[in-house]
Design a protein around this motif. Structure first.
Motif, short mmCIF file in Angstrom:
data_model
loop_
_atom_site.label_atom_id
_atom_site.label_comp_id
_atom_site.label_asym_id
_atom_site.label_seq_id
_atom_site.Cartn_x
_atom_site.Cartn_y
_atom_site.Cartn_z
N ILE A 1 0.84 -1.21 0.00
CA ILE A 1 0.00 0.00 0.00
C ILE A 1 0.87 1.25 0.00
N MET A 2 2.02 1.21 0.68
CA MET A 2 2.95 2.34 0.65
C MET A 2 3.44 2.59 -0.77
N GLU A 3 3.55 1.55 -1.58
CA GLU A 3 4.00 1.71 -2.96
C GLU A 3 2.88 2.21 -3.86
N THR A 4 1.69 1.63 -3.71
CA THR A 4 0.59 1.99 -4.62
C THR A 4 -0.21 3.19 -4.13
N ARG A 5 -0.20 3.41 -2.80
CA ARG A 5 -1.04 4.44 -2.16
C ARG A 5 -2.52 4.23 -2.50
N ASN A 6 -2.89 2.95 -2.72
CA ASN A 6 -4.26 2.66 -3.11
C ASN A 6 -4.59 1.22 -2.69
N ILE A 7 -5.61 1.05 -1.83
CA ILE A 7 -5.94 -0.29 -1.32
C ILE A 7 -6.43 -1.20 -2.44
N SER A 8 -7.23 -0.69 -3.35
CA SER A 8 -7.74 -1.53 -4.44
C SER A 8 -6.60 -2.01 -5.34
N ALA A 9 -5.63 -1.11 -5.62
CA ALA A 9 -4.50 -1.50 -6.45
C ALA A 9 -3.66 -2.58 -5.77
N THR A 10 -3.47 -2.44 -4.46
CA THR A 10 -2.74 -3.46 -3.71
C THR A 10 -3.47 -4.79 -3.73
N ALA A 11 -4.78 -4.75 -3.57
CA ALA A 11 -5.57 -5.99 -3.61
C ALA A 11 -5.39 -6.71 -4.94
N ARG A 12 -5.39 -5.95 -6.04
CA ARG A 12 -5.19 -6.57 -7.36
C ARG A 12 -3.80 -7.15 -7.48
N ARG A 13 -2.78 -6.41 -7.03
CA ARG A 13 -1.40 -6.88 -7.16
C ARG A 13 -1.15 -8.12 -6.32
N LEU A 14 -1.81 -8.24 -5.16
CA LEU A 14 -1.57 -9.37 -4.27
C LEU A 14 -2.63 -10.46 -4.41
N ASN A 15 -3.49 -10.32 -5.43
CA ASN A 15 -4.52 -11.33 -5.71
C ASN A 15 -5.41 -11.61 -4.49
N MET A 16 -5.90 -10.54 -3.90
CA MET A 16 -6.81 -10.66 -2.78
C MET A 16 -7.97 -9.70 -2.98
N SER A 17 -9.01 -9.83 -2.18
CA SER A 17 -10.16 -8.93 -2.32
C SER A 17 -9.85 -7.59 -1.66
N GLN A 18 -10.57 -6.55 -2.10
CA GLN A 18 -10.38 -5.23 -1.51
C GLN A 18 -10.77 -5.20 -0.03
N PRO A 19 -11.88 -5.85 0.36
CA PRO A 19 -12.19 -5.88 1.80
C PRO A 19 -11.12 -6.58 2.63
N ALA A 20 -10.50 -7.63 2.07
CA ALA A 20 -9.44 -8.33 2.80
C ALA A 20 -8.23 -7.43 3.01
N ALA A 21 -7.88 -6.65 1.98
CA ALA A 21 -6.76 -5.71 2.11
C ALA A 21 -7.08 -4.63 3.13
N SER A 22 -8.30 -4.12 3.10
CA SER A 22 -8.71 -3.10 4.08
C SER A 22 -8.68 -3.66 5.50
N ASN A 23 -9.14 -4.90 5.65
CA ASN A 23 -9.15 -5.53 6.97
C ASN A 23 -7.72 -5.74 7.49
N ALA A 24 -6.80 -6.10 6.58
CA ALA A 24 -5.41 -6.29 6.98
C ALA A 24 -4.81 -4.99 7.49
N LEU A 25 -5.10 -3.88 6.79
CA LEU A 25 -4.59 -2.59 7.25
C LEU A 25 -5.20 -2.23 8.60
N ALA A 26 -6.48 -2.52 8.80
CA ALA A 26 -7.14 -2.22 10.07
C ALA A 26 -6.49 -3.02 11.21
N ARG A 27 -6.16 -4.28 10.94
CA ARG A 27 -5.51 -5.10 11.97
C ARG A 27 -4.12 -4.56 12.32
N LEU A 28 -3.37 -4.12 11.31
CA LEU A 28 -2.04 -3.58 11.58
C LEU A 28 -2.15 -2.26 12.34
N ARG A 29 -3.15 -1.43 11.99
CA ARG A 29 -3.37 -0.19 12.74
C ARG A 29 -3.62 -0.48 14.21
#
Length: 320
Positions: A20-48
């Motif tokens: 996400i630091m590279e893309t600055r976009n959760i949806s773009a990260t989800a596509r790059r890592l082959n995961m859903s956008q909600p899963a990427a958002s949830n991962a960031l929430a857990r790290l926060r």
């Protein structure tokens, strides 16, 4: 972060944060890592929740890091790269079957030259390999190679870090390109004075060594105005194909467009530096079999002669 926290944390969260630091976009990260956008958002929430900080906050269409996010970003990137390198020592790579994403930094001109042959090769020999192009340059390029966000760089870079290794691929000179019905096509300039009379188009590229080519031309009395500049080498073949402009470009770019656009070229009556193109990579990736395969493929496809990899050498102030 305490030792207990590090022991308990899901390291996948750090991988997602780095992306996400590279893309600055959760949806773009989800596509790059082959995961859903909600899963990427949830991962960031857990790290926060783990670190007690927002880390990245939405600003318009992008995500911008907080102060803590900025402070830890480099360490996280470097740490994940080191872990990947450690795991790679025990890995093998089978290009015929393995899936792998490689990020290669190159210019737009380099993309036109390198990517068609690289993609054709992968389609035949490595169908599950994905190649991604980065236009990073300067500090961003050096940092990307350092932290593992960029696997390999291709180009005539002259300001690389001593921590990198390089392989010489080829040299190329510059030619002046123009349309087939340009006066130069019938009466090539026999003197510098005649060459100066043409209307010259310039590419306002601040990167070395292109800036040196522009300086040499200006020193030879070939002036440019604001109306005679473009920002990309890729636009100039199309401009000269329908105008009286002459543009000086690397010969490999000229060769790519000469036939389809019916263009002609000459060696300019000015001594211009040759462009030396290398591949660059970080020492840490020597143990990575996938990157070793990619470097070997690039050398086989593009190197004019086979040479051993060598450390990047810094240039002295006089250019030696």
């Amino acid at each position: 972060m305490s030792t207990r926290r590090l022991r308990d944390i899901d390291l996948n969260l750090l991988v997602i944060f780095k992306d996400i630091m590279e893309t600055r976009n959760i949806s773009a990260t989800a596509r790059r890592l082959n995961m859903s956008q909600p899963a990427a958002s949830n991962a960031l929430a857990r790290l926060r929740a783990t670190v007690g900080d927002e880390l990245l906050v939405r600003s318009g269409q992008t995500m911008q890091p907080t102060r803590l996010g900025e402070l830890i970003a480099h360490d996280v990137a470097e740490g994940t790269a080191l872990l990947q390198a450690a795991l790679s020592r025990r890995e093998s790579f089978d290009p015929a079957n393995d899936a792998r994403r490689f990020v290669i930094a190159m210019t737009d001109v380099g993309e036109v030259y390198f990517m068609p042959r690289l993609l054709a090769y992968c389609a035949q020999h490595a169908p599950n390999v994905r190649l991604e192009v980065s236009y990073a340059s300067g500090t961003a390029l050096r940092n990307g190679l350092q932290d593992g966000g960029i696997d390999l760089a291709l180009g005539p870079h002259e300001d690389m870090s001593d921590s990198l290794l390089q392989l010489h691929l080829f040299k190329q000179h510059c030619v002046s390109l123009f349309r087939a019905t340009h006066p130069f096509a019938f009466h090539p300039p026999t003197s510098l004075a005649k060459y100066r009379e043409a209307r010259h188009l310039f590419v306002s590229n601040p990167a070395s060594p292109y800036v040196e080519i522009q300086h040499r031309m200006e020193k030879a009395g070939i002036r440019m105005s604001a109306n005679d500049q473009v920002s990309s080498f890729l636009t100039v073949p199309f401009i000269v194909a329908t105008s009286d402009y002459v543009v000086t470009v690397p010969i490999k770019l000229a060769e790519q467009f000469a036939v389809p656009l019916a263009l002609r070229s000459i060696r300019p009556p000015i001594r211009l530096p040759e462009l030396e193109t290398h591949s660059f990579w970080h020492r840490r990736s020597l143990a990575d079999p996938g990157l070793a395969w990619l470097r070997r493929v690039i050398a086989e496809l593009f190197a004019e002669r086979t040479t051993a990899y060598v450390p990047v050498k810094r240039r002295s102030p006089d250019g030696a």
